[in-house]
Design an enzyme around this catalytic site. Structure first.
Site, PDB file in Angstrom:
ATOM      1  N   GLU A 267      -9.570   4.579   6.093  1.00  0.00           N
ATOM      2  CA  GLU A 267      -8.753   4.974   7.240  1.00  0.00           C
ATOM      3  C   GLU A 267      -9.528   5.804   8.263  1.00  0.00           C
ATOM      4  OE1 GLU A 267      -6.203   3.554   7.936  1.00  0.00           O
ATOM      5  OE2 GLU A 267      -5.455   2.770   6.035  1.00  0.00           O
TER       6      GLU A 267
ATOM      7  N   GLU B  53       0.842  -1.193   0.000  1.00  0.00           N
ATOM      8  CA  GLU B  53       0.000   0.000   0.000  1.00  0.00           C
ATOM      9  C   GLU B  53       0.879   1.245   0.000  1.00  0.00           C
ATOM     10  OE1 GLU B  53      -3.482   2.325   2.525  1.00  0.00           O
ATOM     11  OE2 GLU B  53      -2.848   0.343   3.196  1.00  0.00           O
TER      12      GLU B  53
ATOM     13  N   GLU C  46      -5.858  -2.568  12.649  1.00  0.00           N
ATOM     14  CA  GLU C  46      -5.586  -3.395  11.467  1.00  0.00           C
ATOM     15  C   GLU C  46      -6.567  -4.555  11.358  1.00  0.00           C
ATOM     16  OE1 GLU C  46      -3.694  -1.976   9.460  1.00  0.00           O
ATOM     17  OE2 GLU C  46      -2.778  -0.588  10.878  1.00  0.00           O
TER      18      GLU C  46
ATOM     19  N   GLY D 217       3.010   2.100  10.599  1.00  0.00           N
ATOM     20  CA  GLY D 217       2.822   1.399  11.862  1.00  0.00           C
ATOM     21  C   GLY D 217       2.513  -0.065  11.636  1.00  0.00           C
ATOM     22  N   ALA D 218       1.589  -0.312  10.719  1.00  0.00           N
ATOM     23  CA  ALA D 218       1.214  -1.696  10.413  1.00  0.00           C
ATOM     24  C   ALA D 218       0.403  -1.687   9.128  1.00  0.00           C
ATOM     25  CB  ALA D 218       0.413  -2.304  11.561  1.00  0.00           C
TER      26      ALA D 218
ATOM     27  N   HIS E 258      -9.829  -3.404   9.879  1.00  0.00           N
ATOM     28  CA  HIS E 258      -9.741  -3.199   8.429  1.00  0.00           C
ATOM     29  C   HIS E 258     -10.229  -4.418   7.645  1.00  0.00           C
ATOM     30  CE1 HIS E 258      -8.177   0.652   7.353  1.00  0.00           C
ATOM     31  NE2 HIS E 258      -7.038   0.542   8.000  1.00  0.00           N
TER      32      HIS E 258
ATOM     33  N   GLU F 293      -2.794  -3.875   6.907  1.00  0.00           N
ATOM     34  CA  GLU F 293      -3.927  -4.770   7.091  1.00  0.00           C
ATOM     35  C   GLU F 293      -4.071  -5.835   6.013  1.00  0.00           C
ATOM     36  OE1 GLU F 293      -5.729  -1.204   4.748  1.00  0.00           O
ATOM     37  OE2 GLU F 293      -4.171  -1.531   6.252  1.00  0.00           O
TER      38      GLU F 293
END
Length: 877
Positions: free
Chosen positions: A325, A126, A303, A266-267, A306, A269
């Site tokens: 988001e 992404e 996450e 950060g992370a 998501h 999904e």
């Protein structure tokens, strides 16, 4: 840098060709990874026969290209820039394209696509990273079923993971092995994930509400596995909460998380295989503070949520980024509020909004929640898209109420499952389910700027009425010279002078509807008249921050002090204190006052309020004493003098500290604990103790206190207490701070995230300058190639130490400018974000402004990436 091209929302067209089915073979070898793709292509009905096929691709070495098994001749296609264009396209609507490319993950320092992180191969796709893996229609409205086979050396990379369920695994020749993963749900390429490494696994399970048993696996390096239990518990709590609050059940047989040390975000999904920055998954009392534990819980939830708000229903295009988001941030905020303290969670959410997003809206980087155009979408992963986007969803929730909002989200998920959609689709689903016209709220997505809510009041003792007059103004921004009026939910209560809330009844109503209500301000000016109000009340406005606006209400100091003591809304008690402190400091910073006005009354009020509040809500007491930040105050003045802002803010802190010196020292010395517990009550007590220590050291600290801080650092039972003591010693320039810093590094040299904190403590020290930070950039533990390490030093210095970053000689600007230039060649996405530290430069006093301009113009003279060039262009304007 590639040829920068602006993409416009108005130009959106569906892809000419779709890829409903993908079969990938990823063969990992030292020095080269070969990716073979079988793409089932489908020409769109609206696409004329013979239209060339255009695929995205970056840094790919094309080795083979065939359609339906026939190799293409060299003149049948061209590779130019970031596109592979195939001219000889079959007349049939469906055909199979075979590609074979080679890529170099080992030297992929941008950390997009497939790259190597501490000996582990992993992906970040992404928003547009998949095109760095293979040629593809790399856009979110192309939904495909993926089958992925990974092969690698079995001894070095025993764990091979991808999206979905593992269908086959086995050994191959020359010590290699393979695994095939099949994802039963169609997904856009940005949700593709792959991991190959030598990882340990923490395994658990979750039983869904329908009785399905889901395997949960959390992968990390062996020595980090003991720090994964909190993340696993957070995952299970998230899964249960999403079932209960939103009716969303997990849909695969397995859910996996992988902890990665080198990660831009950060992370991520990715469907069924979330890839996390280690900072958002590892947590243990010996190595992690309360804030770290809370961040892990929040990000794991975000996450996971998501899976529905982003994966099952995704974005049609990247202009709709806030669709997933903003909505998911709102959901994770709700989750965190339910897990810990709702009022404190709201305070923390709004603090981020006011410090980061309001500043973004006020500066040269302002943009709508749904942008009109971009050059690099990476530059729009911003506080506006995330935090303001969440506030729009919160307003819709406030207006509809919990029941109708839930009906709307159920309809949204059911109606659009498996689709890429727009924010209009989201708002329409809420409208259709509730029977409410919500179209006016779309304007919040379409224009930048923070609205100002001007409020005035009048009490008529004879008529026993109370009139509330609300006027809104929306600032004009570049490209938006005539902003439109917005619907603004205003949640309010009125308090009698004895501290009791009054029943609220408007003229024309037959009875009061409660002691709190929501009014919608959607006109240039509106007036509401409350009846049965016998005495002038104290209004509690914008409760829980019911809209992301600036409140302009001339409350008297007495009213604000009253609300600090009596408001039954924890957020508004905090907001009243913030408003009062802000007013006092701005009177000196910008108003020319020689002393802080009303200081004696504030100190007296705090002395009377704090002891009781600490007993009932210590975390709220701590929040009340965390003054508006220097960056927030900078956004409230016409011309920024960072040193003056720092001095005035510190002066107010010292005044509070001196007045309550004995109280703060006593609170710190008597608040010691012997073990760590993760609970709302325990976190609240530790937060209050940390604030008490800061104020105790600002007052007239005794030798007993100084010795106690050093002793508490050495004997700390957990990282929260150890870090509190270390920060206090460093930021108050204690004699033994250097010894403790050296001891800390020695203790935790092998714990990367803890060493990040070690760098951050020094980077944010307001007493030390650029020379200290420059020295740390040469430290053996520092590297620009790891985003966590870079952020812990350079980003913390530039964004969280304004008095030193904005040093009058410009040394801070020059240091960060140099590092941005170095970083841009390695990781443009991270370099561009660091450049955002200069967002206020045009409002600095003339001397600093000239020095900042010199650094920015120096960067403009260099060959930069599209990411950094776009941000720089907006800054220079």
């Amino acid at each position: 840098m590639t040829d920068p091209r602006t993409v416009f929302l108005k130009d959106y067209q569906a892809p000419a060709y779709g890829i409903p089915r993908v079969r990938l073979q990823v063969d990992i070898h030292d020095g080269v990874t070969r990716v073979t793709a079988g793409l089932n292509m489908r020409r769109a009905e609206s696409t004329p026969v013979g239209t060339p096929l255009k695929l995205h691709g970056v840094n790919l070495t094309l080795k083979a290209l065939a359609i339906d098994g026939a190799e293409l001749e060299a003149d049948a296609y061209t590779v130019a820039g970031e596109e592979l264009v195939i001219h000889a396209v079959p007349e049939a609507a469906d055909f199979v394209l075979h590609t074979e490319v080679e890529i170099d993950p080992e030297h992929n320092t941008a950390l997009e696509g497939l790259y190597l992180s501490k000996g582990m191969y992993c992906t970040q796709c992404e928003p547009e990273g998949f095109r760095k893996i293979t040629y593809f229609v790399d856009r979110p409205d192309n939904m495909a079923l993926f089958t992925t086979t990974i092969s690698a050396d079995k001894k070095r990379y025993p764990v091979l993971l991808a999206n979905g369920n593992c269908t086959t695994r086995g050994d191959a020749a020359n010590g290699r092995h393979f695994a095939t993963w099949e994802d039963p749900f169609p997904k856009p390429s940005y949700l593709f994930a792959l991991v190959a490494g030598n990882l340990a696994c923490l395994e658990d399970h979750f039983v869904t509400r329908s009785g399905r048993k889901v395997t949960l696996k959390l992968f990390a390096e062996q020595h980090d596995l003991r720090q994964c239990h909190h993340a696993m518990e957070s995952l299970k709590a998230s899964m249960r909460w999403d079932e209960e609050r939103y009716g969303r059940e997990y849909d695969l047989d397995i859910f996996m998380i992988v902890a990665v040390s080198h990660f831009n975000m950060g992370a991520m999904e990715n469907k069924g295989l979330n890839i996390f920055n280690t900072s958002c998954v590892l947590a243990h009392p010996e190595t992690t503070t309360d804030l770290g534990f809370q961040r892990v819980e929040s990000v794991v939830a975000h996450e996971y949520f998501h899976n529905w708000s982003g994966n099952r229903v995704t974005c049609r295009d990247w202009f709709q980024l806030s669709l997933k988001e903003g909505f998911t941030v709102f959901r994770d905020q709700q989750f965190s509020a339910d897990q810990l303290s709702a009022s404190v969670q709201r305070i923390e959410d709004v603090a981020v909004l006011r410090n980061a997003q309001f500043a973004e809206d006020a500066g040269p980087l302002a943009h709508p929640v749904r942008p009109e155009s971009f050059i690099e979408i990476n530059n729009f992963y911003t506080a506006t898209v995330y935090e303001k986007g969440a506030e729009i969803v919160r307003m819709l929730h406030t207006v509809l109420g919990e029941a109708d909002f839930r009906k709307g989200t159920d309809l949204y998920f059911d109606r659009h499952d498996g689709q890429g959609v727009t924010v209009e689709d989201f708002v329409q689903a809420l409208a259709d389910a509730s029977g409410r016209d919500l179209s006016p709220f779309m304007q919040w997505y379409r224009q930048p700027g923070t609205p100002v809510l001007h409020v005035s009041t009048a009490h008529d003792a004879v008529a026993q009425t109370y009139t509330l007059t609300v006027r809104q103004s929306v600032p004009a921004k570049t490209g938006f010279p005539e902003p439109k009026l917005l619907p603004i939910p205003v949640k309010l209560a009125l308090f009698a002078r004895d501290g009791q809330p009054l029943p609220l009844q408007l003229t024309g109503e037959s009875a009061a509807v409660g002691v709190e209500r929501v009014l919608i301000a959607d006109q240039a000016e509106q007036r509401w008249v409350f009846t049965g109000v016998t005495e002038a009340p104290v209004p509690s406005l914008l409760r829980d921050f019911s809209a992301p606006v600036i409140l302009d209400y001339a409350a008297g100091d007495e009213e604000l002090l009253f609300l600090m003591r009596h408001d039954n809304n924890g957020f508004n008690r905090w907001l009243s204190a913030q408003t009062l402190f802000e007013r006092m400091m701005l009177a000196v910073i910008e108003g020319g006052a020689a002393e802080l006005p009303g200081l004696a009354a504030v100190l007296e009020s705090l002395a009377g309020l704090l002891p009781g509040l600490v007993e009932t809500d210590p975390e709220l007491a701590a929040k009340l004493l965390q003054l508006p930040t220097e960056n927030y105050l900078a956004d409230k003045v016409g011309v920024i003098d960072p040193q003056r802002i720092h001095d005035v803010r510190l002066g107010l802190q010292k005044a509070i500290a001196k007045h309550l010196s004995a109280f703060f020292q006593n609170q710190y010395l008597n608040g010691h604990e012997s073990s760590y517990q993760y609970s709302s009550e325990a976190i609240a007590a530790r937060t209050w103790r940390d604030v008490s220590l800061h104020y105790a050291l600002l007052g007239t600290p005794s030798f007993t206190l100084r010795d106690a801080v050093g002793e508490n650092y050495r004997k700390a039972p957990h990282m929260t207490e150890r870090m509190s003591a270390l920060r206090a010693l460093v930021h108050h320039d204690a004699p033994h701070a250097a010894v403790c810093l050296a001891d800390f590094f020695g203790r935790f040299a092998k714990e990367a995230l803890v060493i990040d904190s070690w760098f951050a403590v020094q980077a944010t020290n307001p007493l030390r300058g650029v020379e200290e930070v420059r020295r740390l950039t040469a430290h053996s533990a520092f590297t620009l190639t790891n985003p966590n390490r870079m952020r812990s030093l350079l980003a913390q210095f530039a964004n969280a130490n304004p008095v030193q970053f904005h040093r009058a000689d410009g040394a801070g600007y020059r240091l960060i400018g140099e590092k941005i230039a170095e970083l841009d060649a390695l990781n443009p996405q991270v370099a561009s974000r660091l450049l955002g530290a200069f967002s206020r430069w045009k409002r600095l006093e003339p001397g600093r402004q000239a020095l900042a301009r010199e650094v920015l113009q120096g960067l403009a003279g260099r060959a930069l990436s599209n990411d950094t060039s776009e941000t720089l262009g907006r800054l220079l304007g």
